[in-house]
Design a protein around this motif. Sequence first.
Motif, PDB file in Angstrom:
ATOM      1  N   SER A  85       0.829  -1.204   0.000  1.00 57.51           N
ATOM      2  CA  SER A  85       0.000   0.000   0.000  1.00 57.51           C
ATOM      3  C   SER A  85       0.861   1.251   0.000  1.00 57.51           C
ATOM      4  CB  SER A  85      -0.910  -0.003   1.229  1.00 57.51           C
ATOM      5  OG  SER A  85      -1.562   1.245   1.393  1.00 57.51           O
ATOM      6  N   GLN A  86       0.279   2.336  -0.482  1.00 59.05           N
ATOM      7  CA  GLN A  86       0.931   3.650  -0.424  1.00 59.05           C
ATOM      8  C   GLN A  86       0.346   4.512   0.693  1.00 59.05           C
ATOM      9  OE1 GLN A  86       3.684   4.275  -2.303  1.00 59.05           O
ATOM     10  NE2 GLN A  86       3.350   2.120  -2.844  1.00 59.05           N
ATOM     11  N   ARG A  87      -0.517   3.921   1.504  1.00 60.46           N
ATOM     12  CA  ARG A  87      -1.149   4.648   2.610  1.00 60.46           C
ATOM     13  C   ARG A  87      -0.275   4.592   3.852  1.00 60.46           C
ATOM     14  NH1 ARG A  87      -4.794   7.893   0.879  1.00 60.46           N
ATOM     15  NH2 ARG A  87      -5.811   7.830   2.920  1.00 60.46           N
ATOM     16  N   PRO A  88      -0.489   5.482   4.823  1.00 62.67           N
ATOM     17  CA  PRO A  88       0.287   5.461   6.070  1.00 62.67           C
ATOM     18  C   PRO A  88       0.035   4.178   6.858  1.00 62.67           C
ATOM     19  CG  PRO A  88      -0.880   7.557   5.808  1.00 62.67           C
ATOM     20  CD  PRO A  88      -1.411   6.630   4.768  1.00 62.67           C
ATOM     21  N   LEU A  89       1.111   3.616   7.398  1.00 66.59           N
ATOM     22  CA  LEU A  89       1.021   2.378   8.161  1.00 66.59           C
ATOM     23  C   LEU A  89       1.414   2.630   9.611  1.00 66.59           C
ATOM     24  CD1 LEU A  89       2.773  -0.069   5.647  1.00 66.59           C
ATOM     25  CD2 LEU A  89       0.344   0.543   5.773  1.00 66.59           C
ATOM     26  N   VAL A  90       0.886   1.796  10.519  1.00 65.88           N
ATOM     27  CA  VAL A  90       1.181   1.966  11.936  1.00 65.88           C
ATOM     28  C   VAL A  90       1.156   0.610  12.635  1.00 65.88           C
ATOM     29  CG1 VAL A  90      -1.241   2.367  12.582  1.00 65.88           C
ATOM     30  CG2 VAL A  90       0.585   3.275  14.031  1.00 65.88           C
ATOM     31  N   ALA A  91       2.032   0.445  13.591  1.00 61.64           N
ATOM     32  CA  ALA A  91       2.011  -0.694  14.511  1.00 61.64           C
ATOM     33  C   ALA A  91       1.647  -0.141  15.881  1.00 61.64           C
ATOM     34  CB  ALA A  91       3.358  -1.396  14.557  1.00 61.64           C
TER      35      ALA A  91
END
Length: 344
Positions: A85-91
């Motif tokens: 994906s090109q969207r923001p990722l978070v853990a």
Amino acid sequence: MSTTLYSLAFGVGTQNRQGQWLEVFYALPLHAPASELVDTVKPLLGYEGGNQAIAITHQKATELAQALRTLEPAQSALLTRLAESQRPLVATLLAEDAALTSTPEAYLKLHLLSHRLVKPHGQSLAGIFPLLPNVAWTSEGAVDLSELAERQLEARLKGQLLEVFSVDKFPKMTDYVVPSGVRIADSARIRLGAYIGEGTTVMHEGFVNFNAGTEGPGMIEGRVSAGVFVGNGSDLGGGCSTMGTLSGGGNIVISVGEGCLIGANAGIGIPLGDRNVVEAGLYITAGTKVTLLDDQNNVVNVVKARDLAGQTDLLFRRNSQNGMVECKTNKTATELNEALHAHN
């Protein structure tokens, strides 16, 4: 030393142009994840403890996917998809069930509820409202309100329509999770953070708030407010208002036992035990004066409704001749007095 967490999830979300989170989607949130998984991801994320939402790059998502390939195949597959994906990722890692400190944390706890991993009132939601931005929920997802007018203009110039479905802090649950074994007539009336139990049917006028829900099976035709948890086999009639209260320091829960019926335009402000009936149009608050009748329709006592909270096999009705609220039971006067004294 192995590390245990309250919850762990990898998500993809939406940020505004200032990099602030508007919402986060967690496809596979974990409650009490295995310590082996936590110990594997800690060094890759630089996690040193506490409750944290850690932004991750797409390269980092790939590294995490490779590390979890044999240990947690489902999480590994998810991370592989996130890396594309090109969207923001978070853990998001929650060491403990504590007051919320970030938008990704708030969305994780809402997901835990709707994924049926935690029941209403089963975790702290203190501080949630300031952390949920009020956004426009549109045909293109969440849009910051300060950016909405420009986005609408951009769509029009392309010959398109940016449709705004609602302006709210909470999105609808079905945009994030559809629990198994449910029927929902109008998905816009179920907020993310609702707990919809297996076998539940929510009719067109039914509404279920966050941190509320049904154990299932049952039918919801009225309103289930925050803090209310409805037991198996209950029917909340059309237009009813089952009122719970959510406060900053914790939740006050109003439970509805199994096999209850709350009629149309009726409502309660007390917990109900099993097999209770509240007739249509009757609203009972904790302070409502109730005339208590035994199995022979003899007046036993006049009490406040809170004194009947949680008791089983009660019928609440309004006397059509004198307007008094009555409670009918199948107990004898002696049994009823003993039950009241035991409750008090």
